[in-house]
Design an enzyme around this catalytic site. Sequence first.
Site, PDB file in Angstrom:
ATOM      1  N   CYS A 133       0.816  -1.227   0.000  1.00  0.00           N
ATOM      2  CA  CYS A 133       0.000   0.000   0.000  1.00  0.00           C
ATOM      3  C   CYS A 133       0.844   1.269   0.000  1.00  0.00           C
ATOM      4  O   CYS A 133       0.364   2.348  -0.348  1.00  0.00           O
ATOM      5  CB  CYS A 133      -0.940   0.005   1.195  1.00  0.00           C
ATOM      6  SG  CYS A 133      -2.028  -1.412   1.172  1.00  0.00           S
TER       7      CYS A 133
ATOM      8  N   HIS B 222      -3.805   7.073   2.181  1.00  0.00           N
ATOM      9  CA  HIS B 222      -4.125   5.744   1.643  1.00  0.00           C
ATOM     10  C   HIS B 222      -5.543   5.375   2.055  1.00  0.00           C
ATOM     11  O   HIS B 222      -5.945   5.590   3.201  1.00  0.00           O
ATOM     12  CB  HIS B 222      -3.106   4.740   2.204  1.00  0.00           C
ATOM     13  CG  HIS B 222      -3.442   3.321   1.867  1.00  0.00           C
ATOM     14  ND1 HIS B 222      -3.725   2.909   0.593  1.00  0.00           N
ATOM     15  CD2 HIS B 222      -3.552   2.215   2.655  1.00  0.00           C
ATOM     16  CE1 HIS B 222      -3.978   1.608   0.602  1.00  0.00           C
ATOM     17  NE2 HIS B 222      -3.887   1.171   1.837  1.00  0.00           N
TER      18      HIS B 222
ATOM     19  N   ASN C 174     -10.118  -0.246  -1.341  1.00  0.00           N
ATOM     20  CA  ASN C 174      -8.659  -0.173  -1.186  1.00  0.00           C
ATOM     21  C   ASN C 174      -7.998  -0.779  -2.424  1.00  0.00           C
ATOM     22  O   ASN C 174      -8.030  -1.999  -2.605  1.00  0.00           O
ATOM     23  CB  ASN C 174      -8.271  -0.934   0.091  1.00  0.00           C
ATOM     24  CG  ASN C 174      -6.780  -0.906   0.368  1.00  0.00           C
ATOM     25  OD1 ASN C 174      -5.986  -0.489  -0.475  1.00  0.00           O
ATOM     26  ND2 ASN C 174      -6.400  -1.366   1.540  1.00  0.00           N
TER      27      ASN C 174
HETATM   28  O1  UT7 Z   1      -4.242  -1.403   3.179  1.00  0.00           O
HETATM   29  C1  UT7 Z   1      -3.406  -2.360   3.756  1.00  0.00           C
HETATM   30  C2  UT7 Z   1      -3.466  -2.323   5.223  1.00  0.00           C
HETATM   31  N1  UT7 Z   1      -4.741  -2.812   5.671  1.00  0.00           N
HETATM   32  C3  UT7 Z   1      -5.477  -2.105   6.498  1.00  0.00           C
HETATM   33  O2  UT7 Z   1      -5.142  -1.001   6.845  1.00  0.00           O
HETATM   34  C4  UT7 Z   1      -6.744  -2.759   7.023  1.00  0.00           C
HETATM   35  C5  UT7 Z   1      -6.853  -2.544   8.489  1.00  0.00           C
HETATM   36  N2  UT7 Z   1      -7.957  -3.251   9.082  1.00  0.00           N
HETATM   37  C6  UT7 Z   1      -9.260  -2.915   8.903  1.00  0.00           C
HETATM   38  O3  UT7 Z   1      -9.580  -2.041   8.112  1.00  0.00           O
HETATM   39  C7  UT7 Z   1     -10.284  -3.596   9.743  1.00  0.00           C
HETATM   40  O4  UT7 Z   1      -9.629  -4.346  10.730  1.00  0.00           O
HETATM   41  C8  UT7 Z   1     -11.257  -4.540   8.965  1.00  0.00           C
HETATM   42  C9  UT7 Z   1     -12.184  -3.707   8.085  1.00  0.00           C
HETATM   43  C10 UT7 Z   1     -10.472  -5.515   8.117  1.00  0.00           C
HETATM   44  C11 UT7 Z   1     -12.116  -5.317   9.942  1.00  0.00           C
HETATM   45  O5  UT7 Z   1     -12.810  -4.407  10.788  1.00  0.00           O
HETATM   46  P1  UT7 Z   1     -12.737  -4.566  12.384  1.00  0.00           P
HETATM   47  O6  UT7 Z   1     -13.597  -3.516  12.918  1.00  0.00           O
HETATM   48  O7  UT7 Z   1     -11.289  -4.552  12.772  1.00  0.00           O
HETATM   49  O8  UT7 Z   1     -13.397  -5.973  12.629  1.00  0.00           O
HETATM   50  P2  UT7 Z   1     -12.795  -7.256  13.353  1.00  0.00           P
HETATM   51  O9  UT7 Z   1     -11.831  -7.950  12.467  1.00  0.00           O
HETATM   52  O10 UT7 Z   1     -12.359  -6.885  14.740  1.00  0.00           O
HETATM   53  O11 UT7 Z   1     -14.104  -8.139  13.480  1.00  0.00           O
HETATM   54  C12 UT7 Z   1     -15.236  -7.713  14.273  1.00  0.00           C
HETATM   55  C13 UT7 Z   1     -16.394  -8.666  13.994  1.00  0.00           C
HETATM   56  C14 UT7 Z   1     -15.999 -10.132  14.050  1.00  0.00           C
HETATM   57  O12 UT7 Z   1     -17.097 -10.864  14.590  1.00  0.00           O
HETATM   58  P3  UT7 Z   1     -17.078 -11.330  16.119  1.00  0.00           P
HETATM   59  O13 UT7 Z   1     -15.869 -12.194  16.276  1.00  0.00           O
HETATM   60  O14 UT7 Z   1     -17.018 -10.072  16.920  1.00  0.00           O
HETATM   61  O15 UT7 Z   1     -18.375 -12.068  16.245  1.00  0.00           O
HETATM   62  C15 UT7 Z   1     -15.847 -10.496  12.590  1.00  0.00           C
HETATM   63  O16 UT7 Z   1     -16.073 -11.861  12.344  1.00  0.00           O
HETATM   64  O17 UT7 Z   1     -16.885  -8.426  12.660  1.00  0.00           O
HETATM   65  C16 UT7 Z   1     -16.925  -9.654  11.959  1.00  0.00           C
HETATM   66  N3  UT7 Z   1     -16.705  -9.396  10.543  1.00  0.00           N
HETATM   67  C17 UT7 Z   1     -17.693  -9.134   9.688  1.00  0.00           C
HETATM   68  N4  UT7 Z   1     -19.029  -9.048   9.848  1.00  0.00           N
HETATM   69  C18 UT7 Z   1     -19.773  -8.758   8.766  1.00  0.00           C
HETATM   70  C19 UT7 Z   1     -15.509  -9.355   9.890  1.00  0.00           C
HETATM   71  N5  UT7 Z   1     -15.741  -9.067   8.592  1.00  0.00           N
HETATM   72  C20 UT7 Z   1     -17.069  -8.934   8.446  1.00  0.00           C
HETATM   73  C21 UT7 Z   1     -17.896  -8.635   7.348  1.00  0.00           C
HETATM   74  N6  UT7 Z   1     -19.243  -8.553   7.550  1.00  0.00           N
HETATM   75  N7  UT7 Z   1     -17.410  -8.412   6.110  1.00  0.00           N
END
Ligand code: UT7
Length: 332
Positions: free
Chosen positions: A116, A256, A286
């Site tokens: 990125c 980004h 992204n």
């Molecule tokens: O560009 C390269 C570098 N990358 C980044 O900068 C990405 C950085 N990370 C992020 O943007 C975020 O971490 C994500 C968008 C990938 C995920 O968001 P989050 O708020 O960090 O969610 P999480 O991974 O902590 O998951 C929270 C909950 C989980 O469920 P439980 O365990 O709380 O029941 C996930 O299973 O959200 C769930 N979840 C989803 N639910 C509905 C994860 N993905 C999804 C989804 N739809 N697509």
Amino acid sequence: MKKVRAAITGVGGYVPDYVLTNKELETMVETTDEWITTRTGIKERRILKGDNLGVSVLGINAVKDLLAKTKVDPKEIDLIIFATVTADMTFPATANIVATAVGATNAWSYDMGAACSGFLFGLTTGASFIESGMYKKVIVIGGDKMSAILDYTDRTTCIIFGDGAGAVLLEPTTEDVGVMDSILKSDGSGESYLHMKAGGSRRPASLETVNARQHFVYQEGSAVFKFAVTNMADVSAQIAERNNLTADTISWLAPHQANKRIIDATANRVGIGENKVMMNIERYGNTTAGTIPLLLWDYEKKLKKGDNIIMAAFGGGFTWGAVYVKWAYNSN
Ligand code: UT7
């Protein structure tokens, strides 16, 4: 003698036609438009459909747009740098394919792999070739065909990324504009949080790696999120401070586009309001190395000569950085 700087003298871009909406993703994985919108800010992303079409297609179209807008003869281009992690093939470099396709027959070219942050790494190295006096016209492309390495059964990654590319032309100037400063960082200990497990020389492609779905992006999202928020904000604040830029004198932040929450945190840290933050994550998601040049492409008409722009990125590697650019032209 006045210092020679590298000015961005043109911007080109390209996104493919197919729009993959959050609604369509709801039919593919267990997710909702509401979750994706509130957790990331993304509403839709573009996907390059069709057989045998690699990231070179995105790069070629972005460079053709750039050359048409700037009316530069491709034979005058000295160097093309293509920042991407989704090269058409492991080798040759996709930059070589692009250079030949656009008629840049006098240029040499290479790929830059910094995920990125790739565009910022490419912009800084491209600028150095200009500042040294070695070259007069350098093109830096940032772009990725992320759909080629996404697992569309993994809701944690497939909702974030999209395809697209942008390109800038760098030329020498002795005016007080151009690439003014940069802070670039990398830390290999980030490997475990964000990588592709197979397909490289450590674990070449095999039936086992394909069956284990190891040719896709692997990301520990919340860990990457924490590193991204801290590091992107830190370098943005540092580059502002050491160039005596304040909330009033910063014209634009070009961050980004990984997650709207990371963008908001960076803007808060630098102390600037939403009206100065470039954003198109809702339309493209992204695009990895494509995000920052695509922002410049979208916002070009709003930019004025002398505008102070801070570009900032964080991504796989880990890699991160911030570049301070003073915009070099008014577009009409
Ligand atoms: O560009 C390269 C570098 N990358 C980044 O900068 C990405 C950085 N990370 C992020 O943007 C975020 O971490 C994500 C968008 C990938 C995920 O968001 P989050 O708020 O960090 O969610 P999480 O991974 O902590 O998951 C929270 C909950 C989980 O469920 P439980 O365990 O709380 O029941 C996930 O299973 O959200 C769930 N979840 C989803 N639910 C509905 C994860 N993905 C999804 C989804 N739809 N697509």
